[in-house]
Design a protein around this motif. Structure first.
Motif, PDB file in Angstrom:
ATOM      1  N   ALA A  78       0.839  -1.208   0.000  1.00  0.00           N
ATOM      2  CA  ALA A  78       0.000   0.000   0.000  1.00  0.00           C
ATOM      3  C   ALA A  78       0.866   1.247   0.000  1.00  0.00           C
ATOM      4  CB  ALA A  78      -0.921  -0.005   1.214  1.00  0.00           C
ATOM      5  N   VAL A  79       2.002   1.171   0.679  1.00  0.00           N
ATOM      6  CA  VAL A  79       2.892   2.333   0.731  1.00  0.00           C
ATOM      7  C   VAL A  79       3.574   2.531  -0.619  1.00  0.00           C
ATOM      8  CG1 VAL A  79       5.031   3.195   1.748  1.00  0.00           C
ATOM      9  CG2 VAL A  79       3.271   2.231   3.207  1.00  0.00           C
ATOM     10  N   THR A 138       2.588   1.428  -3.772  1.00  0.00           N
ATOM     11  CA  THR A 138       1.766   1.741  -4.939  1.00  0.00           C
ATOM     12  C   THR A 138       0.719   2.780  -4.572  1.00  0.00           C
ATOM     13  OG1 THR A 138       0.497  -0.181  -4.312  1.00  0.00           O
ATOM     14  CG2 THR A 138       1.896  -0.407  -6.250  1.00  0.00           C
ATOM     15  N   PRO A 139       0.675   3.867  -5.325  1.00  0.00           N
ATOM     16  CA  PRO A 139      -0.338   4.866  -5.029  1.00  0.00           C
ATOM     17  C   PRO A 139      -1.711   4.251  -5.205  1.00  0.00           C
ATOM     18  CG  PRO A 139       1.252   5.678  -6.632  1.00  0.00           C
ATOM     19  CD  PRO A 139       1.508   4.216  -6.469  1.00  0.00           C
ATOM     20  N   GLY A 140      -2.566   4.426  -4.248  1.00  0.00           N
ATOM     21  CA  GLY A 140      -3.910   3.861  -4.340  1.00  0.00           C
ATOM     22  C   GLY A 140      -4.847   4.843  -5.000  1.00  0.00           C
ATOM     23  N   CYS A 141      -6.120   4.491  -4.993  1.00  0.00           N
ATOM     24  CA  CYS A 141      -7.117   5.363  -5.592  1.00  0.00           C
ATOM     25  C   CYS A 141      -7.640   6.252  -4.482  1.00  0.00           C
ATOM     26  CB  CYS A 141      -8.228   4.526  -6.198  1.00  0.00           C
ATOM     27  SG  CYS A 141      -9.545   5.518  -6.854  1.00  0.00           S
ATOM     28  N   GLY A 142      -6.968   7.345  -4.235  1.00  0.00           N
ATOM     29  CA  GLY A 142      -7.402   8.205  -3.156  1.00  0.00           C
ATOM     30  C   GLY A 142      -7.429   9.642  -3.600  1.00  0.00           C
ATOM     31  N   PRO A 143      -7.760  10.539  -2.690  1.00  0.00           N
ATOM     32  CA  PRO A 143      -7.799  11.943  -3.072  1.00  0.00           C
ATOM     33  C   PRO A 143      -6.437  12.362  -3.620  1.00  0.00           C
ATOM     34  CG  PRO A 143      -8.649  11.631  -0.870  1.00  0.00           C
ATOM     35  CD  PRO A 143      -8.046  10.338  -1.277  1.00  0.00           C
ATOM     36  N   GLY A 144      -6.448  12.987  -4.746  1.00  0.00           N
ATOM     37  CA  GLY A 144      -5.207  13.481  -5.310  1.00  0.00           C
ATOM     38  C   GLY A 144      -4.422  12.448  -6.079  1.00  0.00           C
ATOM     39  N   CYS A 145      -4.999  11.243  -6.299  1.00  0.00           N
ATOM     40  CA  CYS A 145      -4.232  10.208  -6.986  1.00  0.00           C
ATOM     41  C   CYS A 145      -4.247  10.437  -8.497  1.00  0.00           C
ATOM     42  CB  CYS A 145      -4.789   8.819  -6.677  1.00  0.00           C
ATOM     43  SG  CYS A 145      -6.386   8.540  -7.410  1.00  0.00           S
ATOM     44  N   CYS A 191      -6.699   9.893 -10.638  1.00  0.00           N
ATOM     45  CA  CYS A 191      -7.467   8.972 -11.478  1.00  0.00           C
ATOM     46  C   CYS A 191      -8.766   9.594 -11.943  1.00  0.00           C
ATOM     47  CB  CYS A 191      -7.747   7.659 -10.748  1.00  0.00           C
ATOM     48  SG  CYS A 191      -9.012   7.805  -9.484  1.00  0.00           S
ATOM     49  N   ARG A 192      -9.122  10.756 -11.410  1.00  0.00           N
ATOM     50  CA  ARG A 192     -10.395  11.338 -11.826  1.00  0.00           C
ATOM     51  C   ARG A 192     -10.310  11.892 -13.244  1.00  0.00           C
ATOM     52  NH1 ARG A 192     -12.553  14.500  -6.476  1.00  0.00           N
ATOM     53  NH2 ARG A 192     -12.314  12.734  -5.113  1.00  0.00           N
TER      54      ARG A 192
END
Lengths: 48, 652
Positions: A35-36, A38-45, A47-48
């Motif tokens: 998790a550390v 690989t960037p996940g799908c979170g705010p600021g990632c 992917c939007r």
């Protein structure tokens, strides 16, 4: 069942439990590390 | 003219033998009934998975028809193609064939809620403009009929120039016709761009066109009459009554949990006792017998006793959610939480946190604003999840008298409600602090759809309860079992070398667990705890329920075989000076510690992932863990020391 046999069986159960807990801890550690890394799908990632 | 008649000459198209397969994507606004329709289409033969590379979950299921294998994807609910949240972005990528490793669907089924036709058609028209084979499933037609409204389906087909199938997913009506339309859809010529609204961003023109279509297609008999739903909403969403009713419902739920679960819990306790007696009779005294009785049965058994309460809690949460009440509760509290920097939309993840923080944190994906989403993620674990339930229930059963306040409400339920409220108030307070410091931004007004009231399906409810029960049993049978075995070994060895057999208490004190406990005792002594509570607290960082199993193992090891149940042992525990170790003050402090402390590796992992992963995610997770631990220790200290100062007694 002799006390000696009981002791051996209990020791085997404890060893198995220790191995299981160690394996779970290793899995949790690997998941956290992944998790550390690989960037996940979170705010600021992005992917939007 | 029926809807099916609008797709002539198509019935034979996919009737041939072979191994044809079709991929169908179900899309639609949130709460349009997609998941129910998905279950109706696939007969609940589904699996839940993540899309490759992202962590957005979707369900995938399938059914066979005319030698063809139809795979159905249930995509996240979406309001428009201008994706604003990660869920919406993934749905859009899948539809356009841009998602990595996920082929574009052959047919798109847009689930349109007939009751909210105008808003649902906004998204449906956008999908139609993609020019892909599309079928519109006009869901909840039964409700329309019940409300005295009729939709002119042929007129709608004429306007949209695509196949429209009226269905009722909950009743299973129209499903066969929908399956037929899906099989035919790829062979039909693409719908001409009748709508032709051009620019995707031209929202006003699109709504004007839709309003015109709705005006012609919807025939309302009772246009301005207030529905029963409106009348109920007037009470449930009332500024004063709304939150009060919510509190009342929670209190009732806890009361039901305590009273209804008791006979079942007593049954499980008896079963554990019988199993212990059986092992004692079959095996002579020795390590294996002690391991089974004092380790496994005392440890796992003391946690299993709480299974009925957890099942009832999930049944009640499911009832509230599926009946459409939970969304109203969010609305009712919106006006109170907005000054704190949250909106009602944050309330849904927070309420999910009552079950488990992990889905609660996942549910924050519906929050579009970054700061608001992060603030919600940071506070979701303060909501009392089901893993805390055994800890509260054990301590409440042991130390809160089973009396009724004003002859109606049980004091035990009130205490339980108090713990849940404490977590909720702390979550809102911490959110306010985050929103005024690290995560500042404007709070957006809440635009949320209120789902229709509906009778929850017993099958769906029981399935969700069973899923949670299975998770609980799996934890009890794996992690809690293994930790109980290890703690038993630590509590039994090394044994003191005395000429006569030591007393159980002396043996425990000399054991590895006793020594570790005494070493950490100074850290927990200010909170009024002895080493046994300290050890149980440390062990429960693996999983909260381990607190109960560890107490079970320790108190089983320190007593003669066949002693009373754990709660009674705790009440009877005395220190070296003969004073009660557990006073109500200690118990309340301990519960406060568990309200605030973050003792869940899954939550930490999901926080890392959902706050963006990488070192940034780790930073947020570390902050979350740290502030919650500080709150927990500070809160427990305040309760104990404050209680002592007020003369409430800490040493009995």
């Amino acid at each position: 069942m002799t006390p000696e046999l009981q002791r051996w069986l209990a020791a085997g159960a404890v060893a198995a439990a220790a191995l299981y807990v160690a394996w779970r801890a290793l899995r949790a550690w690997r998941a956290a590390r992944a998790a550390v890394r690989t960037p996940g799908c979170g705010p600021g990632c992005g992917c939007r | 003219m029926t809807a099916v008649a609008a797709i002539p000459h198509a019935a034979h198209v996919r009737a041939g033998p072979g191994t044809d397969s079709l991929r169908v994507a179900l899309v639609g606004n949130p709460n349009a009934g997609k998941s129910t329709l998905f279950n109706a289409l696939t007969g609940m033969r589904q699996r839940v998975a993540n899309f490759p590379g992202v962590t957005v979950e979707h369900a995938e299921g399938s059914y066979a028809r005319d030698s063809a294998w139809i795979t159905v994807l249930d995509l996240p609910g979406t309001y428009s193609l201008a994706a604003q949240s990660p869920d919406e972005a993934v749905a859009l990528d899948v539809l356009l064939g841009r998602a990595r490793g996920v082929p574009a669907p052959d047919v798109i089924v847009v689930v349109v809620d007939a009751v909210n036709l105008e808003r649902n058609l906004f998204f449906a028209t956008q999908i139609l403009e993609l020019g892909r084979p599309t079928v519109i499933a006009l869901n909840r037609m039964d409700r329309m009929v019940a409300e005295g409204t009729r939709i002119d389906v042929p007129e709608l087909i004429h306007e949209l120039r695509t196949v429209v199938i009226p269905v009722s997913a909950t009743r299973g009506e129209g499903i066969e016709r929908l399956r037929h339309a899906i099989s035919c859809a790829p062979s039909l010529p693409p719908a001409p761009a009748r709508i032709g609204l051009g620019d995707e961003m031209d929202v006003e023109r699109r709504y004007a066109w839709i309003a015109d279509v709705v005006e012609r297609c919807v025939v309302r008999r009772t246009r301005s009459a207030r529905t029963t739903s409106d009348r109920v909403d007037a009470v449930l969403l009332h500024r004063v009554w709304g939150p009060l009713i919510f509190l009342g419902i929670l209190l009732l739920a806890f009361q039901a949990m305590f009273s209804a679960a008791r006979p079942l819990a007593d049954g499980i306790e008896s079963l554990v006792a019988v199993a212990g007696a059986l092992v004692t009779r079959v095996l002579p005294a020795g390590d294996l017998r002690s391991l089974l009785v004092d380790g496994v049965l005392a440890g796992v058994g003391s946690v299993l006793v709480f299974l009925p309460q957890i099942a009832i809690l999930f049944l009640l949460i499911g009832l509230l959610e599926d009946s459409g009440y939970m969304a109203r509760a969010a609305f009712a509290v919106d006006r109170y939480v907005r000054p704190l920097g949250l909106q009602g939309r944050s309330f849904v993840p927070l309420v999910s946190g009552y079950a488990c923080a992990v889905p609660g944190i996942m549910a924050t994906r519906t929050i579009q604003q970054r700061e608001e989403r992060l603030a919600t993620i940071m506070v979701v674990p303060l909501m009392s999840c089901s893993a805390r339930l055994p800890v509260y229930a054990l301590l409440i059963a042991a130390f809160v008298p089973a009396v009724r306040v004003a002859g109606v409400v049980s004091l035990q339920s009130l205490t339980m409600l108090g713990m849940y409220l404490l977590g909720t108030v702390a979550a809102l307070g911490m959110a306010a602090i985050f929103r005024r410091t690290l995560l500042r931004s404007d709070t957006r007004a809440l635009i949320m759809e209120l789902p229709r009231y509906s009778l929850p399906s017993p099958r769906v409810l029981l399935a969700s309860v069973w899923q949670r029960v299975r998770i609980f049993l799996r934890r009890a049978g794996t992690v809690i079992f293994a930790i109980s075995v290890l703690l038993w070994a630590l509590a039994r060895y090394p044994q003191p070398s005395t000429p006569t057999p030591p007393t159980p208490e002396a043996q425990l004190g000399a054991s590895a667990l006793g020594r570790i406990g005494h070493a950490i005792e100074p850290a927990v002594r200010p909170l009024g705890y002895d080493w046994k509570i300290g050890v149980s607290m440390i062990a429960s960082f693996a999983a909260r329920e381990v607190f109960v199993s560890t107490m079970g193992t320790i108190y089983s090891a320190s007593a003669e075989e066949g002693g009373p149940a754990l709660a009674q042992r705790l009440r009877g525990e005395r220190d070296s000076r003969g004073r009660a170790v557990y006073t109500p003050l200690v118990a309340i402090g301990l519960m406060v510690f568990y309200v605030f402390a973050l003792m869940c590796t899954s939550t930490i992992a999901i926080t890392i992932r959902e706050t963006g992963g990488g070192w940034r995610g780790l930073g947020w997770a570390a902050l979350q863990f740290g502030y919650m631990l500080a709150l927990a220790y500070g809160g427990a200290l305040l309760v104990y020391r404050g209680g002592l100062a007020l003369g409430l007694g800490g040493g009995g």
